[in-house]
Write a protein that holds these residues in place. Structure first.
Motif, short mmCIF file in Angstrom:
data_model
loop_
_atom_site.label_atom_id
_atom_site.label_comp_id
_atom_site.label_asym_id
_atom_site.label_seq_id
_atom_site.Cartn_x
_atom_site.Cartn_y
_atom_site.Cartn_z
N CYS A 154 1.19 -1.08 -0.22
CA CYS A 154 0.09 -0.22 0.05
C CYS A 154 0.86 1.29 0.00
O CYS A 154 0.45 2.18 0.35
CB CYS A 154 -0.91 -0.14 1.37
SG CYS A 154 -0.16 -0.21 3.01
N SER A 155 2.70 1.26 -0.54
CA SER A 155 2.85 2.06 -0.44
C SER A 155 2.87 3.28 -1.31
O SER A 155 2.58 2.72 -2.24
CB SER A 155 4.74 1.72 -0.07
OG SER A 155 5.11 2.93 -0.07
N GLY A 156 2.61 4.69 -1.20
CA GLY A 156 2.12 5.09 -2.62
C GLY A 156 3.65 5.95 -3.35
O GLY A 156 4.24 6.08 -2.44
N SER A 157 4.07 6.00 -4.37
CA SER A 157 4.45 5.93 -5.86
C SER A 157 6.43 5.00 -5.28
O SER A 157 6.61 5.09 -6.14
CB SER A 157 5.09 7.74 -5.11
OG SER A 157 3.75 8.32 -5.27
N PHE A 158 6.36 4.71 -4.56
CA PHE A 158 7.30 3.55 -4.49
C PHE A 158 7.58 2.66 -2.93
O PHE A 158 6.52 3.14 -2.45
CB PHE A 158 8.95 5.01 -4.74
CG PHE A 158 8.90 4.92 -3.34
CD1 PHE A 158 9.70 4.95 -3.00
CD2 PHE A 158 8.93 6.43 -3.99
CE1 PHE A 158 9.42 5.52 -1.43
CE2 PHE A 158 8.54 7.55 -2.56
CZ PHE A 158 9.38 7.19 -1.41
N ALA A 174 4.94 -1.27 -2.77
CA ALA A 174 4.12 -0.94 -3.22
C ALA A 174 2.33 -1.24 -3.81
O ALA A 174 2.36 -1.95 -3.36
CB ALA A 174 4.66 -0.07 -4.56
N SER A 175 1.75 -0.58 -4.36
CA SER A 175 0.05 -1.25 -4.25
C SER A 175 0.07 -2.34 -5.04
O SER A 175 0.29 -3.19 -6.29
CB SER A 175 -0.68 -0.16 -5.53
OG SER A 175 -0.75 1.20 -4.80
N CYS A 176 -0.89 -3.32 -4.35
CA CYS A 176 -1.15 -4.81 -4.45
C CYS A 176 -1.75 -4.61 -3.35
O CYS A 176 -2.21 -4.80 -2.64
CB CYS A 176 -0.15 -5.80 -4.30
SG CYS A 176 -0.41 -6.85 -4.63
N LEU A 191 -5.39 -6.93 -7.70
CA LEU A 191 -5.84 -5.29 -7.52
C LEU A 191 -4.44 -4.12 -8.14
O LEU A 191 -4.29 -4.46 -6.92
CB LEU A 191 -6.68 -5.02 -6.93
CG LEU A 191 -8.44 -5.91 -7.05
CD1 LEU A 191 -8.71 -4.29 -6.47
CD2 LEU A 191 -8.63 -5.62 -8.40
N ASP A 192 -3.86 -4.74 -9.17
CA ASP A 192 -2.30 -4.19 -9.51
C ASP A 192 -1.40 -5.17 -8.89
O ASP A 192 -1.29 -5.88 -7.57
CB ASP A 192 -1.71 -2.24 -8.97
CG ASP A 192 -2.71 -1.61 -9.19
OD1 ASP A 192 -2.86 -1.74 -10.08
OD2 ASP A 192 -2.64 -0.81 -8.65
N LEU A 193 0.00 -5.01 -8.81
CA LEU A 193 1.11 -5.53 -8.27
C LEU A 193 1.92 -4.53 -8.84
O LEU A 193 3.40 -5.12 -9.65
CB LEU A 193 1.06 -6.78 -9.34
CG LEU A 193 1.91 -8.03 -9.26
CD1 LEU A 193 1.88 -8.57 -8.04
CD2 LEU A 193 2.46 -9.07 -10.30
N GLY A 194 2.50 -3.70 -8.33
CA GLY A 194 3.33 -2.55 -7.75
C GLY A 194 4.68 -3.46 -7.43
O GLY A 194 4.96 -4.46 -7.05
N ASN A 195 5.90 -2.43 -7.69
CA ASN A 195 7.01 -3.24 -7.11
C ASN A 195 7.32 -3.32 -6.56
O ASN A 195 6.94 -2.81 -5.00
CB ASN A 195 7.92 -2.06 -7.67
CG ASN A 195 7.80 -0.49 -7.55
OD1 ASN A 195 6.35 -0.30 -7.23
ND2 ASN A 195 8.94 0.40 -7.74
#
Length: 253
Positions: free
Chosen positions: A10-14, A21-23, A39-43
């Motif tokens: 849930c961290s924003g931007s990085f 980050a987002s997942c 829903l999303d698979l961010g870094n």
């Protein structure tokens, strides 16, 4: 119907020190088995996903937009599915903006043909989609790139995820009557914020109040901001149930 949402990141931007980050992982039972969507698979999020579910047991991925903090771990997921010791895994559907196949191929320095199309079956956001017990609807929101908020209905429960957006009526309309609004709060009140990019905590609260949601959960707060400030800002415009997303948080739906 038993269903739950797990905050994988849930961290924003990085990625931050407490969270990738987002997942967000949604799970629900149907026909004797557990269906899972992301829903999303961010870094940074693929590694943490192992804590909550086998990534090879995910049925579909929905990408809100193509910024790195929302999609870049699809590169690692591609490697996992292509080169797993048990053999190449079956393709799974991935919904996202128009250029999702190209964006991910370029991110991993692959030729555009085939890119990742042998591992993922790509679709463009549009009409509502059913995956097992989940029905997913999308609407375009306000961001510098093609970006979508997602509404997930499972049984009689509804979750709306804002993705990244500035204030917009489309998000409020999508969230109308939702049981849970998972809303990004990247900006702070009292400073000059770039327009049409992100929400402040108070703007999240206003959206929740106008939409008449049951519960507001703030997410996507960058590591350089104090989440308690976003929480306090949201409380100025929202009097209902309110929480901060944290990695590992489980919400029973």
């Amino acid at each position: 119907m038993t269903a739950r949402l797990t905050v994988v990141g849930c961290s924003g931007s990085f990625p931050g020190p407490e969270s990738p980050a987002s997942c967000y992982l949604l799970e629900a039972e149907q026909d004797g088995r557990t269906f899972r969507i992301l829903l999303d698979l961010g870094n940074g999020s693929l590694g943490h996903l192992h804590r909550y579910a086998d990534p090879l047991r995910v049925d579909a991925v929905f990408l809100s937009h193509l910024h790195a903090d929302h999609c870049l771990d699809m590169c690692g997921y591609y490697v996992m599915r292509k080169y797993h010791p048990t053999g190449p895994q079956p393709r799974i559907p991935v919904w996202g903006p128009q250029d999702t196949p190209g964006r991910l191929a370029r991110a991993y320095d692959l030729p555009l043909d085939p890119g990742m199309t042998e591992e993922f079956d790509f679709f463009v956001h549009g009409e509502p989609v059913r995956v097992g017990p989940f029905v997913v609807e999308t609407v375009r929101v306000t961001h510098p790139v093609d970006a979508f908020a997602l509404k997930v209905t499972v049984g009689h429960r509804t979750v709306v995820y804002s993705g990244d957006t500035g204030p917009c009526q489309a998000l409020t309309d999508l969230a109308a009557g939702a049981d849970l609004l998972l809303c990004e709060a990247s900006f702070r009140d009292g400073v000059v914020n770039p327009p049409d990019l992100h929400l402040t905590g108070s703007e999240c609260g206003t959206t929740a109040a106008e939409a008449g949601v049951g519960r507001l959960v703030l997410t996507h707060i960058p590591p350089w901001h104090d989440p308690q400030v976003a929480l306090a800002e949201a409380r100025t415009t929202w009097s209902g149930p309110l929480d901060l997303a944290v990695a590992g948080m489980v919400i029973e739906l």
